[in-house]
Structure formats: structure tokens, C-alpha cells
Design a protein around this motif. Structure first.
Motif, PDB file in Angstrom:
ATOM      1  N   ASP A 196       0.857  -1.190   0.000  1.00  0.00           N
ATOM      2  CA  ASP A 196       0.000   0.000   0.000  1.00  0.00           C
ATOM      3  C   ASP A 196       0.893   1.239   0.000  1.00  0.00           C
ATOM      4  O   ASP A 196       1.204   1.799   1.055  1.00  0.00           O
ATOM      5  CB  ASP A 196      -0.915  -0.024   1.223  1.00  0.00           C
ATOM      6  CG  ASP A 196      -1.868   1.158   1.287  1.00  0.00           C
ATOM      7  OD1 ASP A 196      -1.924   1.950   0.326  1.00  0.00           O
ATOM      8  OD2 ASP A 196      -2.561   1.293   2.310  1.00  0.00           O
ATOM      9  N   PRO A 197       1.343   1.676  -1.185  1.00  0.00           N
ATOM     10  CA  PRO A 197       2.262   2.817  -1.233  1.00  0.00           C
ATOM     11  C   PRO A 197       1.667   4.103  -0.667  1.00  0.00           C
ATOM     12  O   PRO A 197       2.372   4.895  -0.042  1.00  0.00           O
ATOM     13  CB  PRO A 197       2.598   2.980  -2.717  1.00  0.00           C
ATOM     14  CG  PRO A 197       1.778   2.000  -3.463  1.00  0.00           C
ATOM     15  CD  PRO A 197       1.065   1.126  -2.492  1.00  0.00           C
ATOM     16  N   GLN A 198       0.375   4.318  -0.850  1.00  0.00           N
ATOM     17  CA  GLN A 198      -0.249   5.527  -0.308  1.00  0.00           C
ATOM     18  C   GLN A 198      -0.222   5.482   1.222  1.00  0.00           C
ATOM     19  O   GLN A 198       0.068   6.485   1.874  1.00  0.00           O
ATOM     20  CB  GLN A 198      -1.678   5.664  -0.820  1.00  0.00           C
ATOM     21  CG  GLN A 198      -2.330   6.966  -0.419  1.00  0.00           C
ATOM     22  CD  GLN A 198      -3.722   7.120  -1.007  1.00  0.00           C
ATOM     23  OE1 GLN A 198      -4.305   6.174  -1.530  1.00  0.00           O
ATOM     24  NE2 GLN A 198      -4.257   8.320  -0.912  1.00  0.00           N
TER      25      GLN A 198
ATOM     26  N   LYS B  78       1.959   3.877   3.047  1.00  0.00           N
ATOM     27  CA  LYS B  78       3.360   4.092   3.448  1.00  0.00           C
ATOM     28  C   LYS B  78       3.704   5.577   3.420  1.00  0.00           C
ATOM     29  O   LYS B  78       4.367   6.090   4.322  1.00  0.00           O
ATOM     30  CB  LYS B  78       4.294   3.327   2.525  1.00  0.00           C
ATOM     31  CG  LYS B  78       4.292   1.848   2.771  1.00  0.00           C
ATOM     32  CD  LYS B  78       5.725   1.401   2.998  1.00  0.00           C
ATOM     33  CE  LYS B  78       5.771  -0.084   3.206  1.00  0.00           C
ATOM     34  NZ  LYS B  78       5.784  -0.449   4.598  1.00  0.00           N
ATOM     35  N   ALA B  79       3.262   6.277   2.375  1.00  0.00           N
ATOM     36  CA  ALA B  79       3.543   7.713   2.253  1.00  0.00           C
ATOM     37  C   ALA B  79       2.877   8.499   3.379  1.00  0.00           C
ATOM     38  O   ALA B  79       3.486   9.408   3.966  1.00  0.00           O
ATOM     39  CB  ALA B  79       3.075   8.235   0.897  1.00  0.00           C
ATOM     40  N   ILE B  80       1.661   8.152   3.720  1.00  0.00           N
ATOM     41  CA  ILE B  80       0.962   8.836   4.811  1.00  0.00           C
ATOM     42  C   ILE B  80       1.666   8.568   6.134  1.00  0.00           C
ATOM     43  O   ILE B  80       1.890   9.489   6.932  1.00  0.00           O
ATOM     44  CB  ILE B  80      -0.514   8.391   4.872  1.00  0.00           C
ATOM     45  CG1 ILE B  80      -1.268   8.927   3.659  1.00  0.00           C
ATOM     46  CG2 ILE B  80      -1.179   8.862   6.171  1.00  0.00           C
ATOM     47  CD1 ILE B  80      -2.657   8.342   3.477  1.00  0.00           C
TER      48      ILE B  80
ATOM     49  N   THR C  83      -4.554   2.463   3.601  1.00  0.00           N
ATOM     50  CA  THR C  83      -5.574   3.328   3.028  1.00  0.00           C
ATOM     51  C   THR C  83      -6.602   2.471   2.308  1.00  0.00           C
ATOM     52  O   THR C  83      -6.288   1.407   1.780  1.00  0.00           O
ATOM     53  CB  THR C  83      -4.974   4.335   2.026  1.00  0.00           C
ATOM     54  OG1 THR C  83      -4.319   3.613   0.994  1.00  0.00           O
ATOM     55  CG2 THR C  83      -4.005   5.274   2.706  1.00  0.00           C
TER      56      THR C  83
ATOM     57  N   LYS D 101     -11.102   2.720   0.937  1.00  0.00           N
ATOM     58  CA  LYS D 101     -12.162   3.604   0.490  1.00  0.00           C
ATOM     59  C   LYS D 101     -13.475   3.173   1.124  1.00  0.00           C
ATOM     60  O   LYS D 101     -13.667   2.009   1.467  1.00  0.00           O
ATOM     61  CB  LYS D 101     -12.273   3.615  -1.027  1.00  0.00           C
ATOM     62  CG  LYS D 101     -12.465   2.262  -1.653  1.00  0.00           C
ATOM     63  CD  LYS D 101     -12.329   2.310  -3.163  1.00  0.00           C
ATOM     64  CE  LYS D 101     -12.315   0.894  -3.721  1.00  0.00           C
ATOM     65  NZ  LYS D 101     -11.938   0.846  -5.113  1.00  0.00           N
TER      66      LYS D 101
END
Length: 79
Positions: A15-17, A19-21, A38, A40
């Protein structure tokens, strides 16, 4: 009838998003944040009046369109 479908990545799926968060929260000084995932949330207003039928319809929608069941899991809540 109101139905909520929550779609999340399955365990072990990258889950790259998320990880970024998680990284950004650390940079902002929020310590102690572990893994971030993340997903939905899809809220539906169905004409169905029977809760069991509404759940079955929402589950069919999730399997066919709302979730990629190869990499995502979903949960249906009927209000």
C-alpha cells in the motif's frame, strides 16, 4: 436503505499511499504510528427495504465493481 461498503487492501498487499501517509505523519512529529493502510468507503442509498437483500445486493456490487477481490477485502454495513 443506506449501505456502507468499506474496501481495504488485503494483508500483505503493498500500500504505497499508506506508506507515504505513515512517513508524512512521522515527519510531522506524530510518533508511534505503526502501519498505515488506506482504503475507500462507498455509501449507497438502495431502494431495497429488506436488510438481508440490501446486504446481498451490496456484496454483489462489491464483488463485481467496488473491490478488486484479488488484492482487496470488503465489509458491508447496512444501516
Amino acid at each position: 436503505m443506506k449501505v456502507r461498503v468499506t474496501v481495504m487492501p488485503k494483508i500483505g498487499v503493498l500500500d504505497p499511499q499508506g506508506k507515504a501517509i505513515g512517513h508524512a505523519l512521522g515527519e510531522l512529529g506524530f510518533a508511534g504510528v505503526g502501519e498505515v493502510l488506506t482504503g475507500k468507503v462507498i455509501e449507497l442509498d438502495l431502494a431495497e427495504t429488506d436488510p438481508a437483500a440490501a446486504r446481498a445486493t451490496a456484496e454483489a456490487m462489491a464483488r463485481r465493481l467496488l473491490a478488486n477481490t484479488v488484492i482487496e477485502s470488503f465489509r458491508v454495513e447496512v444501516a
